[in-house]
Design a protein around this motif. Structure first.
Motif, PDB file in Angstrom:
ATOM      1  N   ARG A  34     -54.766 -24.093 -13.557  1.00 56.12           N
ATOM      2  CA  ARG A  34     -55.212 -23.268 -12.427  1.00 56.12           C
ATOM      3  C   ARG A  34     -56.387 -22.368 -12.803  1.00 56.12           C
ATOM      4  NH1 ARG A  34     -50.277 -20.332  -9.704  1.00 56.12           N
ATOM      5  NH2 ARG A  34     -51.987 -19.655  -8.338  1.00 56.12           N
ATOM      6  N   VAL A  35     -57.036 -22.688 -13.917  1.00 55.89           N
ATOM      7  CA  VAL A  35     -58.203 -21.926 -14.371  1.00 55.89           C
ATOM      8  C   VAL A  35     -59.361 -22.888 -14.601  1.00 55.89           C
ATOM      9  CG1 VAL A  35     -59.151 -20.490 -16.211  1.00 55.89           C
ATOM     10  CG2 VAL A  35     -56.810 -20.121 -15.436  1.00 55.89           C
ATOM     11  N   VAL A  36     -60.515 -22.579 -14.024  1.00 57.17           N
ATOM     12  CA  VAL A  36     -61.722 -23.374 -14.230  1.00 57.17           C
ATOM     13  C   VAL A  36     -62.787 -22.474 -14.843  1.00 57.17           C
ATOM     14  CG1 VAL A  36     -63.543 -24.738 -13.158  1.00 57.17           C
ATOM     15  CG2 VAL A  36     -61.195 -24.916 -12.312  1.00 57.17           C
ATOM     16  N   SER A  41     -68.850 -18.038 -14.676  1.00 60.46           N
ATOM     17  CA  SER A  41     -67.697 -17.500 -13.957  1.00 60.46           C
ATOM     18  C   SER A  41     -66.409 -18.153 -14.442  1.00 60.46           C
ATOM     19  CB  SER A  41     -67.839 -17.718 -12.443  1.00 60.46           C
ATOM     20  OG  SER A  41     -67.722 -19.095 -12.124  1.00 60.46           O
ATOM     21  N   ILE A  42     -65.300 -17.519 -14.078  1.00 61.06           N
ATOM     22  CA  ILE A  42     -63.984 -18.114 -14.244  1.00 61.06           C
ATOM     23  C   ILE A  42     -63.334 -18.123 -12.867  1.00 61.06           C
ATOM     24  CG2 ILE A  42     -62.989 -15.880 -14.909  1.00 61.06           C
ATOM     25  CD1 ILE A  42     -60.911 -17.421 -16.546  1.00 61.06           C
ATOM     26  N   SER A  43     -62.721 -19.227 -12.503  1.00 58.90           N
ATOM     27  CA  SER A  43     -62.088 -19.363 -11.191  1.00 58.90           C
ATOM     28  C   SER A  43     -60.579 -19.430 -11.358  1.00 58.90           C
ATOM     29  CB  SER A  43     -62.580 -20.625 -10.476  1.00 58.90           C
ATOM     30  OG  SER A  43     -63.966 -20.554 -10.227  1.00 58.90           O
ATOM     31  N   LEU A  44     -59.876 -18.580 -10.607  1.00 53.64           N
ATOM     32  CA  LEU A  44     -58.422 -18.658 -10.516  1.00 53.64           C
ATOM     33  C   LEU A  44     -58.100 -19.476  -9.272  1.00 53.64           C
ATOM     34  CD1 LEU A  44     -57.381 -14.969 -11.358  1.00 53.64           C
ATOM     35  CD2 LEU A  44     -57.857 -16.871 -12.913  1.00 53.64           C
ATOM     36  N   LEU A  45     -57.388 -20.584  -9.470  1.00 48.23           N
ATOM     37  CA  LEU A  45     -57.131 -21.515  -8.375  1.00 48.23           C
ATOM     38  C   LEU A  45     -55.809 -21.187  -7.686  1.00 48.23           C
ATOM     39  CD1 LEU A  45     -58.213 -24.874 -10.072  1.00 48.23           C
ATOM     40  CD2 LEU A  45     -59.613 -23.226  -8.799  1.00 48.23           C
ATOM     41  N   PRO A  46     -55.718 -21.482  -6.397  1.00 45.18           N
ATOM     42  CA  PRO A  46     -54.484 -21.199  -5.656  1.00 45.18           C
ATOM     43  C   PRO A  46     -53.338 -22.094  -6.123  1.00 45.18           C
ATOM     44  CG  PRO A  46     -55.998 -22.486  -4.315  1.00 45.18           C
ATOM     45  CD  PRO A  46     -56.754 -22.105  -5.552  1.00 45.18           C
ATOM     46  N   GLY A  47     -52.124 -21.655  -5.834  1.00 44.60           N
ATOM     47  CA  GLY A  47     -50.939 -22.415  -6.216  1.00 44.60           C
ATOM     48  C   GLY A  47     -49.706 -21.852  -5.549  1.00 44.60           C
ATOM     49  N   TYR A 145     -55.842 -11.077 -10.109  1.00 41.60           N
ATOM     50  CA  TYR A 145     -54.755 -11.931  -9.634  1.00 41.60           C
ATOM     51  C   TYR A 145     -55.224 -12.712  -8.415  1.00 41.60           C
ATOM     52  CZ  TYR A 145     -53.721  -9.462  -5.292  1.00 41.60           C
ATOM     53  OH  TYR A 145     -53.799  -8.956  -4.025  1.00 41.60           O
ATOM     54  N   ILE A 146     -54.533 -13.801  -8.141  1.00 37.03           N
ATOM     55  CA  ILE A 146     -54.662 -14.505  -6.875  1.00 37.03           C
ATOM     56  C   ILE A 146     -53.254 -14.733  -6.354  1.00 37.03           C
ATOM     57  CG2 ILE A 146     -54.760 -16.790  -7.990  1.00 37.03           C
ATOM     58  CD1 ILE A 146     -56.618 -17.669  -5.677  1.00 37.03           C
ATOM     59  N   ALA A 152     -55.110 -21.904  -0.302  1.00 33.27           N
ATOM     60  CA  ALA A 152     -55.992 -20.734  -0.299  1.00 33.27           C
ATOM     61  C   ALA A 152     -57.293 -21.029  -1.039  1.00 33.27           C
ATOM     62  CB  ALA A 152     -55.281 -19.549  -0.942  1.00 33.27           C
ATOM     63  N   ALA A 153     -58.277 -20.139  -0.844  1.00 28.90           N
ATOM     64  CA  ALA A 153     -59.567 -20.260  -1.526  1.00 28.90           C
ATOM     65  C   ALA A 153     -59.445 -19.786  -2.968  1.00 28.90           C
ATOM     66  CB  ALA A 153     -60.614 -19.431  -0.792  1.00 28.90           C
ATOM     67  N   PRO A 154     -60.255 -20.329  -3.890  1.00 27.90           N
ATOM     68  CA  PRO A 154     -60.240 -19.844  -5.279  1.00 27.90           C
ATOM     69  C   PRO A 154     -60.841 -18.441  -5.371  1.00 27.90           C
ATOM     70  CG  PRO A 154     -62.014 -21.417  -4.976  1.00 27.90           C
ATOM     71  CD  PRO A 154     -61.221 -21.431  -3.699  1.00 27.90           C
TER      72      PRO A 154
END
Length: 356
Positions: A34-36, A41-47, A145-146, A152-154
């Motif tokens: 869930r991390v790109v 940048s670093i993206s926290l992905l939804p889950g 946090y996400i 949801a959007a990243p």
């Protein structure tokens, strides 16, 4: 001409290139899928679960955490943002939602020495909206946090910077002069900053600024005539930076010019008086300045055992008020005092002499 140098950096931590996640960060739950990571940048992905990216907060001091983010939620129920946690797992979220006026590009969390925090956000880094303030006992981690939601959007984090506080200090600034600030193109931008004066300190208030500031040219000017006494440069500026404004003066002890700002006169086995000469190399007078004996280190006692007096006086103290005309050289007395409790100071007998 006087000079200005950075004596202490306010930078505590920064993360700008996210190609590899630093070991200082803690991912909870530990789900790397869930991390790109990318160059910028670093993206926290939804889950299905809330995801947090945390780092331990500085201990025993205040600090500012400044973030540049990118978040475009597609519904009012989606949420992401900054979060803070305590040792007892209590937490505070600085929440950004799809229907929120605080949909922004920058956030600032300002934590004081008593763990009281203020939070604000901005779309452009100049106009800020205030979240509010609160206090968290035993706060020890801070980060991002996400919220839960598989569609949801990243949440993208571009930059994370932590620095000591929002103020940039210039010490030993002549209180009778005016401070002017210029950009890299030589355009005066003083009115874009909140500049305060406290005794011999000039304080640039960066509460509503984005750090680092790449460049500022600083001028010290006569308030009436506009004559420029000093012009210098400050680069890579962070909140909490401390700069020292130093006059161009020369010190001589027994006619030997001192080439260092820390003076070690060796073993003192009895009280001794030295001849101290000070030469003003500035093109302007130094009026009613404090001539002081100061510490080299609070762990070295030498500064407690040195005192100053006028050339024709036997009244010694740790500070004198002096005036030196442009180009003038004056003589003073410097007395070193034997401390009965210290039989051999040698290398520890160190102190500084300053004019401010």
């Amino acid at each position: 001409m006087a000079n200005i140098t950075k004596s202490s950096s306010g930078l505590l931590f920064k993360e700008e290139a996210w190609t590899d996640l630093s070991l200082l960060w803690e991912l909870s739950p530990n789900d790397p899928s869930r991390v790109v990571l990318s160059d910028n940048s670093i993206s926290l992905l939804p889950g299905e679960q809330r995801l947090e990216l945390l780092i331990y907060a500085p201990k025993d001091r205040g600090y500012v955490m400044q973030s540049e983010i990118e978040y475009s939620p597609v519904s009012a129920t989606e949420a992401a943002g900054n979060t803070l946690r305590s040792e007892t797992e209590n937490y505070i979220d600085l929440e950004i939602r799809g229907d929120d006026e605080k949909l922004c590009s920058y956030t600032k969390i300002i934590v004081n020495d008593d763990s009281v925090l203020d939070a604000k956000c901005s779309k452009d880094g100049s106009k800020w909206l205030y979240y509010g303030n609160t206090k968290m006992v035993d706060m020890n981690r801070i980060g991002y946090y996400i919220g839960e939601g598989t569609k949801a959007a990243p949440f993208n984090i571009k930059k994370c910077v932590m620095y000591k506080d929002n103020n940039v200090l210039i010490n030993n600034f002549d209180r009778t002069n005016k401070l002017k600030l210029f950009d890299v193109n030589g355009v005066e931008i003083t009115d874009k900053f909140v500049v305060k004066k406290k005794n011999t300190q000039m304080i640039i208030d960066g509460t509503n600024l984005i750090f680092p500031i790449d460049y500022l040219k600083v001028q010290s000017c006569d308030r009436k005539t506009g004559e420029v006494y000093y012009e210098g440069e400050m680069r890579d500026i962070y909140g909490g930076d401390i700069y020292e404004y130093a006059y161009e003066v020369e010190f001589f002890i027994d006619n030997v010019m001192l080439t260092d700002t820390v003076y070690d006169l060796g073993t003192i086995n009895k009280d001794k008086i030295f001849n101290l000469k000070i030469s003003n190399k500035e093109a302007y007078p130094l009026k009613d300045k404090d001539l002081k004996v100061s510490y080299y280190s609070v762990y070295n006692p030498g500064y407690k055992l040195a005192q100053l007096a006028e050339e024709d006086s036997d009244v010694f103290s740790s500070k004198l008020t002096v005036t030196l005309e442009a180009g003038e050289t004056k003589s003073f007395k410097l007395k070193t005092i034997k401390d009965a409790n210290i039989t051999n100071l040698e290398d520890e007998y160190k102190f500084s002499i300053i004019i401010e």
